[in-house]
Scaffold this motif. Structure first.
Motif, PDB file in Angstrom:
ATOM      1  N   UNK A 148      25.721  44.382  41.110  1.00 36.65           N
ATOM      2  CA  UNK A 148      27.039  44.459  41.733  1.00 36.65           C
ATOM      3  C   UNK A 148      26.897  45.100  43.113  1.00 36.65           C
ATOM      4  N   UNK A 149      27.853  44.836  43.965  1.00 40.59           N
ATOM      5  CA  UNK A 149      27.747  45.264  45.360  1.00 40.59           C
ATOM      6  C   UNK A 149      28.825  46.267  45.736  1.00 40.59           C
ATOM      7  N   UNK A 150      28.552  46.981  46.808  1.00 43.66           N
ATOM      8  CA  UNK A 150      29.487  47.949  47.371  1.00 43.66           C
ATOM      9  C   UNK A 150      29.684  47.593  48.842  1.00 43.66           C
TER      10      UNK A 150
ATOM     11  N   UNK B  10      35.305  43.302  42.130  1.00 45.14           N
ATOM     12  CA  UNK B  10      34.153  44.218  42.159  1.00 45.14           C
ATOM     13  C   UNK B  10      33.066  43.911  41.124  1.00 45.14           C
ATOM     14  N   UNK B  11      33.347  43.022  40.169  1.00 45.03           N
ATOM     15  CA  UNK B  11      32.330  42.636  39.195  1.00 45.03           C
ATOM     16  C   UNK B  11      31.418  41.528  39.725  1.00 45.03           C
ATOM     17  N   UNK B  12      31.704  41.057  40.928  1.00 42.95           N
ATOM     18  CA  UNK B  12      30.864  40.031  41.554  1.00 42.95           C
ATOM     19  C   UNK B  12      29.437  40.541  41.689  1.00 42.95           C
ATOM     20  N   UNK B  13      28.472  39.732  41.291  1.00 44.49           N
ATOM     21  CA  UNK B  13      27.069  40.103  41.476  1.00 44.49           C
ATOM     22  C   UNK B  13      26.510  39.404  42.711  1.00 44.49           C
ATOM     23  N   UNK B  14      25.592  40.087  43.343  1.00 39.75           N
ATOM     24  CA  UNK B  14      24.924  39.567  44.536  1.00 39.75           C
ATOM     25  C   UNK B  14      23.425  39.561  44.253  1.00 39.75           C
ATOM     26  N   UNK B  15      22.771  38.473  44.625  1.00 39.68           N
ATOM     27  CA  UNK B  15      21.322  38.366  44.456  1.00 39.68           C
ATOM     28  C   UNK B  15      20.659  38.270  45.815  1.00 39.68           C
ATOM     29  N   UNK B  16      19.708  39.173  46.043  1.00 37.97           N
ATOM     30  CA  UNK B  16      18.889  39.164  47.257  1.00 37.97           C
ATOM     31  C   UNK B  16      17.511  38.667  46.836  1.00 37.97           C
TER      32      UNK B  16
END
Length: 198
Positions: free
Chosen positions: A10-12, A131-137
């Motif tokens: 998750x991201x901020x 805010x539950x969105x996940x981000x993948x790097x």
């Protein structure tokens, strides 16, 4: 050695250009002998005003930090990426970074990738909405994905190679080759005393 290849979490979103290292970790917290506990003081002064993203319970446990332009500018304190990483940040996605902050982050295994301003705006808006969105790097593919966005990312090849190969992890390299390190140390005159040189 630790290979840093892909980070998903998750991201901020932290909006604002030119966020300097004194804001990330104020100078009065640099007196500690070690970096232990720095995470408690991340953005200490900014957070006193209330409403700071690092205090927002919706982003508790976030591991990907979303930032704007020239993040980590100002003094060269290595405490800034240390404090962020100890808080739980495992990757930073933004429009751009101070060169010194970027280098200090890579030395910790904390990747900082650059994406276009439109992409960071879209990611921030998506995370603020959910805010539950996940981000993948993904450092191998040099992409960032989250919500409906998938965008190319940029990072200097030397930093990317160091992270994905594990070469950023000097301690890990030494421990992996500990027998060789000990053999070299045994041949050094200052580890055996100078009398043997006669």
């Amino acid at each position: 050695m630790t290979h840093v290849v892909r980070i998903t979490g998750r991201a901020l979103p932290l909006r604002g250009h030119d966020i300097d290292t004194d804001r990330i970790i104020p100078a009065r917290y640099l007196k500690a002998v070690s970096f232990e506990g720095l995470e408690r003081h991340v953005f200490a002064d900014d957070r006193t005003a209330g409403g700071h993203p690092f205090d927002d319970p919706r982003y508790a446990g976030a591991s990907v930090l979303l930032v704007n332009r020239n993040f980590g500018c100002g003094s060269s304190r290595e405490h800034a990426p240390q404090a962020l990483q100890r808080w739980g940040i495992q990757a930073v996605v933004g429009e751009g970074y101070s060169e010194i902050f970027f280098g200090n982050a890579v030395q910790l295994g904390l990747p900082c990738v650059t994406v276009p301003p439109g992409a960071i705006e879209q990611l921030m808006a998506a995370v603020e909405q959910d805010p539950l969105t996940t981000v993948t790097v993904d450092l191998e593919a040099l992409t960032v994905a989250g919500a409906s966005l998938r965008t190319s990312a940029d990072m200097p090849a030397s930093a990317r190679d160091a992270l994905t190969s594990g070469l950023w992890d000097g301690t890990g390299m030494l421990l992996q080759n500990l027998d060789q390190v000990r053999a070299v140390a045994a041949r050094l005159p200052y580890t055996r005393g100078f009398a043997a040189r006669g």
